[in-house]
Each structure stands twice: as C-alpha cells, then as structure tokens.
Design an enzyme around this catalytic site. Structure first.
Site, PDB file in Angstrom:
ATOM      1  N   GLU A   1      -2.224  -9.047  -1.607  1.00 56.59           N
ATOM      2  CA  GLU A   1      -3.685  -9.145  -1.470  1.00 56.59           C
ATOM      3  C   GLU A   1      -4.375  -8.948  -2.819  1.00 56.59           C
ATOM      4  O   GLU A   1      -5.353  -9.623  -3.135  1.00 56.59           O
ATOM      5  CB  GLU A   1      -4.180  -8.126  -0.440  1.00 56.59           C
TER       6      GLU A   1
ATOM      7  N   ALA B   1       0.868  -1.176   0.000  1.00 56.37           N
ATOM      8  CA  ALA B   1       0.000   0.000   0.000  1.00 56.37           C
ATOM      9  C   ALA B   1       0.908   1.229   0.000  1.00 56.37           C
ATOM     10  O   ALA B   1       2.112   1.125   0.180  1.00 56.37           O
ATOM     11  CB  ALA B   1      -0.859  -0.022   1.253  1.00 56.37           C
TER      12      ALA B   1
ATOM     13  N   GLU C   1       2.617  -6.509   7.031  1.00 54.11           N
ATOM     14  CA  GLU C   1       1.915  -5.467   7.788  1.00 54.11           C
ATOM     15  C   GLU C   1       2.208  -5.500   9.283  1.00 54.11           C
ATOM     16  O   GLU C   1       2.240  -4.475   9.953  1.00 54.11           O
ATOM     17  CB  GLU C   1       0.398  -5.592   7.567  1.00 54.11           C
TER      18      GLU C   1
ATOM     19  N   GLY D   1      -0.511  -5.124   0.399  1.00 55.51           N
ATOM     20  CA  GLY D   1      -1.613  -4.905  -0.531  1.00 55.51           C
ATOM     21  C   GLY D   1      -1.328  -5.508  -1.901  1.00 55.51           C
ATOM     22  O   GLY D   1      -2.260  -5.900  -2.616  1.00 55.51           O
TER      23      GLY D   1
END
Ligand code: NAD
Length: 700
Positions: free
Chosen positions: A105, A63, A125, A102
């Site tokens: 993901e 992210a 994370e 991310g």
C-alpha cells in the site's frame, strides 16, 4: 534521522531507506520518521525526486501486526500515503524481497514501482480476517483493473515481479542493482518531466469495468468463503472503488476494516497466525540437528504413499518398502496417478512430475534402507505388525537413523521399546492426504532424544508442514479429542436427529462438512474394520456396513449418491433403520435442534482439550487449536476449539456440560478442572510443558 529511517542524496534524488529488521514492518518508530522525511523532502529544492527503499532482506513486508487491535499512534500509514500523493516530484518505490500488505500500500502511494526480478507483491490481509486498510482496495484496481485486483486481494497470495509488470503494478523489473536502477529511473522521470499522476487520480483503468462480471466474481467468492466475512468485505470494498468517488471509497474501506479488525473472526485468525508460529518453537532448539538426506517409508498404502509424496515434493529422495512387488507396484502407480492429475489440473509441470518420480526408489528388501537417515513406518494399525517392523528396522538401519511411526492411536513408548535404540524413535503423525494436509503431530516418546525431536521439527518445516509437538496417549491430541465426541454423533441420531440435521449444524458452524458426510467420503468400512479389530460397536454404522453401505464408493452410506456425484441425498431407508434401532433400544425419539447438536459435539471437544492440557499432552492451548484447524478443518474464523471456548463463554460451556453429564452420565461431559479454572480466570493455563522442554545440549 532515526535509526529506522535514513535519507541520502544521490545526485539530486533523495533516497529514503527504511531499516527495521527483520521485515521492515511499518511500526510507529518507522512511520513517524518516514512521515517527517517526506514532509521535509516535499518542498526541498535539493531533491528532484524521492526513492523509498529498504535495507535488509526485504521491502516493507507489512504492518506491525502486534499493533493490531490497539489504539494507533499517529501518523498512521494512511496519512503517509496521503502525504505521498501530494508530492509533485516523482516518487519511486524500490522493491526487493516482498512488498506485502501495508508495504504494498505504501508502494501504491508512490507514482512508480521499480521491482527486483525476485520480488513478490501481495495484499495478504484476508488471511488475518482483514482487508487492506491503507487504501489498497481503492488504489490497486486503479492500477491493474478491478477483476485482477479482486482476485489478488481475496486470494491474499502474492504475485511475482514478472506478473506485476504484466498487469501494470510494476513500472520496471530489474535484475541488477535495484537501488541504482531505481535512482536512474527517478532521474529519467525528472528528465521526462511531469505532471506525475498519483494512483488516486488514475481512473482510466476503472472506466471499462464490467460490474455484472465483478458481482458474479464476488458471488462465487461468497460461496467459497463459507461464513468468513473478510473475503466478502474485500469484494464490497473493490466494488466501492468503482462506484464511489475516491475519498468516499477510501472512507468506506476504513469502515469495513474497522468492523473486521474488532470482530471475533479476525481475532481468531490473528490468534492462529501466532499460534502456528509458536507451535513450531521448541525450547532448546539450538541443539545440533541430524542430517536428513534420504527418507525410507514402510508401507505404500494410503498414508505411506502420501507421506512419500510429501517428501519428494520437498525435494528429498525416498525409498518405499512394501511386502510384495505387487503391493509396491500398486503404491507407486497411485503416486504416479496423483502427479498426473496435478499435471492435468495445471498445478504441476510435466517436467516437475518426472523430476519428482525420479526421487522414488521401490524395494521389498529391508537391506535397501541402510542409507536412509529417517525411516517412517506406515503399515497396518496393529501393534504386533508394528513391533515386527521396528524389530527389523533396528537390525538394518544405520546407527543414528531416526525411526518414526505414523500410528494413529498406538503407544509410541511400546513401539520404541521394541528396538535397542528408543532414543531414536518418535511418532510422526501425518494427516490424510499426507501430501496435502499441512499438519504433523510430532509425538515425543519417553526416551526420544532432544536432537531427534529438533531434527524432525526442522524437517517438517523443510517440507512445508506445520508441526505440533505432542505427548503419548491414545490418539494423541487430534484423534483423542475426535474420539471423545465420536459416539455422540450416533447418539444424536438415535435420540431423534437425522444425518442431514447433524451435518447441517456442523456446516452452519463453519466446518467444511459434517461427520456423516465425512464418513461417507472416507468410507464407512474403515471405521467398521477398526471397531471390529478393537471389539467396539457402533449400532447404526455397523448395521449400515452389514448392508454394504460403505459411503460414496458404493453409492450408499449415511446418504444416497447418484453415480459419479458427491451430492448427498437423504435416504429414507437409513432414516427407517435409525428409527428401528432406536425402538430396539427403547429410546424415545424427539426433536433435536442445532444448538443441542453443537453443545453435544463441540463442548466435549473443548473439555477433552482441557484434559489434554492438564496432562501435559499439549504444551499450550493454542497448539490444540493449530491441530484442529490444520488437521481437522475446524473453521479458521472460530480460531480452534480452545480459542472458541473463550468466545462462546467457558462458564456457559461448564454449565451445559454439567447438564449433559447429569442427563447422560457419560464421562466426556464431566467438566475438566482446567476448564473450570479457565471459566474463572479467562486464560488457559500453560500445559505441564516439562516434556516439551528440550534441555540445553550440556544437560542433554
Ligand atoms: P493402508 O492399509 O492403506 O496401508 C498399509 C500398507 O502397509 C499396505 O500397503 C500394506 O501392504 C503395507 N504393509 C503392511 N504390513 C507391512 C509390512 N510388514 N512391511 C511393509 N509394508 C507393510 O493403511 P493406511 O491408511 O495407510 O494406514 C497406515 C498407518 O497410518 C496406520 O498406522 C494408520 O493408523 C495410520 N494413519 C492413517 C491415517 C488415515 O487417514 N488413513 C491417518 C493417519 C495415520
């Protein structure tokens, strides 16, 4: 399309390429066009399949963490993944470099993952005090099983392409043209025909989950987490993935994520993430650095041996110099033993051990240092000995070689002045054990040349150290702050606390151990010897040492130890000694609570940090945090002493320091002006960073 996302058609397969240098982070300006592209392609008959790939050196590596803590602009990553899962035609992630957070993901939202053989995949994370908030905790278990998913999510460490294939995260691993192979894979899937099951619907891997085993795995993690919330939240989320329907588990993951992202711990961990990167930045670092191909180390004791290993581990050959063949043999034998332990633990191969041992050359002759580009002195902490060593180095080292001292407290300017080349001299303060601890304080002396500093900063990175540049003062940043509060530990005992009460307050705060446990581990005789050398005293510790209480190695220190055990057992004799010493000094003992223990040990730390900033010994408050977290085990969830001061409330700290100053008269409690200003403005001022600014080459 946009400049960050483009779409091409390869014989009927749509290829979406994300191009957001440097790491293709999922910023808003990527998410929006990506969402639009997927929406358009979903029902586009010209595209029989969709490949998501990335330009540059990596797949999406996460992210955009600069967006954390701010309102998220739509579409969020979760919406993109949800959209992906409504697409009936095959979707393929083409992964090279790293697919992290991310990024992974997003790949989990695709039906398939085709992975370059050199790629790494992970959900890091937890290292920022978070959990994967884009469905990672719910989808990963559906692909690789709950136990493996939990391990990956809680460690935060990425796995290789090969491992990803073995556990079922990768569908294919390729070592030729990734994009061509991903397109070929997509064609094959179209040919084979659907329906293609999105990861959300693949419940078969979950069916046999042993919940009891998962709970035991989680309980184990809780013990290791030492007060950190994120690993526990990860475990809870993975459990939800098994016990709740998919959408409910997803919603629960969101809730856990929100709680973490707005909490102090994650804020602290994100602060440290940026602080470590910031600390490494030295203005003017475009300076040409010197070549470092061989390192010389003087002294093969605790530190010299560890430092030598740190360089060998980084692939650099090392010449180790001692005063006698006997001392040299001992030093080299310790190094070999340490590597053997690593091999027996499985963290190093026998081949790598031999390779590393092959990098060492031992000597007792200074003339053998002539081919070294950097020579680090790690002899006894004694100015006369250090000066003698530097005098000899000055005579033999080649012109331009960098000369460093690993001194803990001594004046680096004075050491530099004992050579004819002070511009080549600086401090490299490693932490024990030097082959393990990440921190390196780079001590800039008055005359250290800019490119010498830049060279050492680069070298630190080469051997995996986190470097912080500091100025010259007694103890530099870390040990100076440690000394500031050191006397307070004994004072607390004399006034009424027990060693286990003090240590308990420390571990409850999140330190790995308290000061007395630490003393017993390191050996109380070391501090005793240092105090004697400097004419200093510590009432109780000196008395313990006189009775042969040297800590774990003698089975008695501040605590008692059963043979071979590290478990601390309260020692009534030590407590009697403390009471006797207090009576001798006329100190009335009283109940002392954990809060007082923390006030008297942590607030002086912050206060000394403020003085260090004022004096320009550190350039930024965040550098001090890095020193304390990476060098002294300050709890990461608290972000380091300077960050923590803001969370705990600087006004309160000032008020309590004043209280203790009034009561004890000790200077460590007198609030520093910079701390008072911090209490007013809420922001630490930048230290007087002049000495850290390296002038551009033309000015140097
Ligand atoms: P140590 O006693 O374990 O090792 C010192 C070694 O230096 C010994 O092997 C000795 O034989 C050798 N030596 C002494 N004089 C020498 C000379 N003239 N030429 C060559 N070798 C010589 O000590 P240590 O704990 O490794 O500390 C070394 C230095 O590192 C000190 O300045 C200390 O303050 C600093 N330091 C120590 C730590 C720590 O935790 N131990 C941490 C950071 C820095």
């Amino acid at each position: 399309m946009s400049s960050s996302v483009s779409v091409a058609n390869e014989n009927g397969v749509a290829v979406i390429t994300v191009d957001n240098p440097p790491v293709n982070a999922l910023s808003f300006h990527v998410r929006k066009p990506l969402y639009e592209a997927l929406t358009a392609l979903r029902d586009d008959p010209a595209a029989s399949a969709i490949v998501i790939a990335c330009a540059g050196r990596t797949f999406v590596a996460g992210a955009d963490i600069t967006e954390f803590g701010k309102p998220v602009e739509q579409p969020e990553l979760r919406a993109i993944i949800t959209l992906l899962e409504t697409i009936a035609k095959p979707t393929v992630a083409a992964i090279h470099g790293t697919a992290l957070g991310g990024g992974l993901e997003l790949a989990l939202g695709c039906h398939f993952r085709v992975v370059d053989a050199g790629a790494k995949l992970g959900l890091p994370e937890v290292k920022l005090g978070l959990l994967p908030g884009g469905g990672g905790t719910v989808r990963l278990p559906r692909l690789i099983g709950a136990a493996k998913a939990l391990g990956m999510i809680v460690s935060g460490s990425p796995i290789s392409a090969g491992e990803a294939k073995a556990v079922g995260l990768a569908d294919a691993v390729v070592d030729t043209d990734l994009l061509a192979e991903a397109v070929r894979f997509a064609h094959e899937m179209v040919y084979r025909g659907g329906p293609f099951l999105p990861v959300r619907d693949r419940d078969d891997r979950l069916a046999g989950t042993d919940l009891g085993a998962l709970d035991r795995q989680a309980a184990d993690l809780a013990k290791k987490a030492r007060g950190l919330d994120a690993p526990l939240a990860c475990a809870e989320a993975v459990r939800n993935a098994i016990t709740l329907p998919f959408d409910a588990a997803l919603a629960a993951e969101r809730e856990l994520f929100q709680k973490l992202v707005s909490g102090d711990q994650s804020r602290a961990q994100r602060h440290l993430f940026f602080a470590e990167r910031e600390a490494a930045k030295i203005p003017g670092k475009d300076l040409q650095t010197r070549r470092i191909e061989r390192v010389g180390i003087i002294g093969a004791g605790t530190m010299g041996g560890g430092i030598a290993m740190a360089f060998a581990n980084g692939g650099l050959p090392v010449t180790l110099l001692e005063t006698s063949e006997e001392a040299l043999r001992r030093g080299l034998a310790t190094i070999e033993k340490n590597y053997t332990v690593s091999v027996s633990r499985g963290s190093l191969s026998e081949e790598a051990k031999q390779q590393r041992l092959g990098l060492f050359k031992g000597s007792t002759d200074y003339a053998d240092l002539v081919d070294c580009d950097l020579i680090i002195e790690a002899v006894f902490e004694d100015m006369a000995v250090k000066k003698e060593v530097f005098g000899r180095l000055d005579a033999v080292a080649r012109p331009g070689a960098i000369l460093a001292t690993n001194t803990s407290y001594l004046d680096v300017n004075e050491i530099a002045a004992s050579t004819s080349r002070p511009q080549d001299v600086l401090g490299m303060h490693f932490f024990s054990p030097a082959n393990v601890m990440k921190l390196l304080e780079i001590v800039r002396a008055e005359k250290t040349a800019p490119e010498v500093l830049a060279t050492v900063a680069d070298l630190a990175r080469r051997i995996g150290k986190i470097a912080v540049v500091v100025g010259v003062c007694q103890g530099f940043v870390g040990n100076r702050m440690l000394s500031a509060r050191g006397a307070e530990n004994e004072a607390l005992l004399l006034e009424g606390a027990t060693p286990s009460q003090v240590d308990g307050a420390f571990t409850d705060f999140g330190w790995p151990m308290g000061p007395f446990q630490m003393g017993d581990l390191a050996g109380l005789d070391i501090g005793w010897r240092n105090r004697k050398a400097r004419g200093q005293k510590a009432v109780i510790a000196d008395a313990l040492c006189e009775e042969g209480h040297f800590g774990q190695k003698t089975g008695r220190g501040w605590y008692r130890y059963e043979t071979g055990s590290r478990e601390t057992i309260a020692d009534p004799d030590v407590e009697a000694l403390i009471r006797a010493k207090a009576a001798e000094l006329g100190i009335a003992r009283r109940e002392i609570g954990a809060e007082e223990i923390l006030e008297r040990t942590l607030y002086p730390l912050v206060n000394e940090g403020a003085k260090i900033l004022e004096e320009g010994i550190a350039a930024r408050a965040s550098d001090i945090d890095v020193v304390w977290v990476d060098g002294y085990g300050f709890p990461i969830g608290k972000g380091g002493p300077m960050f923590w001061a803001g969370v705990a409330g600087a006004a309160k700290i000032v008020e309590r320091l004043e209280h203790w100053h009034e009561r004890t008269g000790r200077p460590i409690f007198e609030p520093a002006p910079a701390l008072r200003r911090f209490a007013e403005t809420g922001a630490w001022e930048v230290g007087d960073a002049r000495q850290f600014v390296i002038p551009a080459r033309s000015e140097a």
